[in-house]
Enzyme design. Sequence first.
Site, PDB file in Angstrom:
ATOM      1  N   ASP A 233       3.432 -56.602   3.437  1.00  0.00           N
ATOM      2  CA  ASP A 233       3.886 -55.500   2.989  1.00  0.00           C
ATOM      3  C   ASP A 233       4.046 -55.825   1.521  1.00  0.00           C
ATOM      4  O   ASP A 233       4.231 -57.015   1.121  1.00  0.00           O
ATOM      5  CB  ASP A 233       5.237 -55.077   3.656  1.00  0.00           C
ATOM      6  CG  ASP A 233       6.028 -54.139   3.093  1.00  0.00           C
ATOM      7  OD1 ASP A 233       5.305 -53.215   2.891  1.00  0.00           O
ATOM      8  OD2 ASP A 233       7.229 -54.128   3.111  1.00  0.00           O
TER       9      ASP A 233
ATOM     10  N   ASP B  81       6.153 -53.508  -1.172  1.00  0.00           N
ATOM     11  CA  ASP B  81       7.763 -53.022  -1.731  1.00  0.00           C
ATOM     12  C   ASP B  81       8.702 -53.709  -0.955  1.00  0.00           C
ATOM     13  O   ASP B  81       8.806 -53.381   0.382  1.00  0.00           O
ATOM     14  CB  ASP B  81       7.763 -51.848  -1.882  1.00  0.00           C
ATOM     15  CG  ASP B  81       6.526 -50.781  -2.506  1.00  0.00           C
ATOM     16  OD1 ASP B  81       6.234 -51.375  -3.636  1.00  0.00           O
ATOM     17  OD2 ASP B  81       6.132 -49.870  -2.346  1.00  0.00           O
TER      18      ASP B  81
END
Length: 430
Positions: free
Chosen positions: A259, A261
């Site tokens: 992922d 952020d």
Amino acid sequence: MKTVIMAGGRGTRISSVASDIPKPMIKIEGMPVLEREIACLKKQGFTDIIITVSHLGNIIMDYFGDGSKISPVTGESFGVNIEYYYENKPLGNAGALFELKDRLNEDFLLLNADAMFDINFKRFVAYHKKMGGLVTLFTHPNSHPYDSGLIVADNCGTVEKWIAKEDIRPQFYKNRVNAGLHIISPSVLDIRPETEKVDLDRQLLKPLAGTGKMYIYDSPEYVKDMGTPDRYYTVCEDVRTGKVTAKNLGNKQKAIFLDRDGTINKYVGFLRNIDQFELLDKVSAAIKKINESGYLAIVVTNQPVIARGEVSVKELESIHNKMETLLGLDGAFLDAVYYCPHHPDRGYEGERPEYKIQCDCRKPKPGMLLKAARDFNIDLANSWMVGDGENDIKAGKEAGCRTALITKEDDRYNQDLTVMSLWQFVEEIL
Ligand SMILES: [Zn+2]
């Protein structure tokens, strides 16, 4: 398809390893690097080979002969047809191609003789034919983009800019480097530059940037030059551990999906401005470790800011260039970045309706992971999804991966592993 291998040139930087033999004859785990190249080609049916030689070229010609000789390493025939072009005077690395023109009547593979690689050539050739350009460059991210030449391409894979080592580069750039493996149409050789020596990169390839006739072929497969003693020893180690062969895309790959952020960069809510992008602590070191492990490092990120009309695709790409540049400065790289630009709910001011759809890629749906698995022949059951949210864990599970949640709380989404940071994740599983 014919293969031309450029085996001229001197290996001054690596002369501390071996100075009395040409660079292509330097042994890796007991076998000359050029023999390894030829074996890789032969296995995939590329048996029609021309080698250009100059300095100490007789050593190469004596060793391989016409390709029917017996290898002193394996005790078997090399099993290929080899012709040579001997440069009496130095012609630069591409000058010999013009002398060979009559023997090159269809697109050909052009390789350096002193790089260690194991790539799926059939896949590369199929891509070249599909794109239909004059040249396809094998490109990849590397661990030192800051001192490498860079290739800038558009989303269709057309090369827009060729930034040589000595050229001024933008502040932030994508980590995409020419690996020195090419497929070239003989029509590139129609006009010979008037200089005595011809440089392949600067005089033949760079001028094709921006013409729409040259394409990139991004691949995470193993290609490393052995220009320095350090790199030479790394290559030996990688051959020994099986990493070189394992990364051939003909073999099932394993990946760590990341992922963005909150996993790679500091979480700031919707990240709209490039200045807000800052790497988290020890993320570069963690990704570097992933790079060295044989796992692919692939980002999969939801970016509804595109659908919301808050960030343009160009701006998002700049943000990702910043991510790749910062990682590159620390010797780390990403094998690919996938993002979902969509968002399902319509009816907001400034939104871009074309992205306001129910898609298959927005996490918790597994679409990005499934696409990456198709693109890179990934065994999802042997892979990980790492993220800081429930969507990441759900997407990972849905794709059949193992999952790790980054959290400082006691969140439980049925993840396989709970860690405080990407660094801790890497320390636990690698
Ligand atoms: Zn989507």
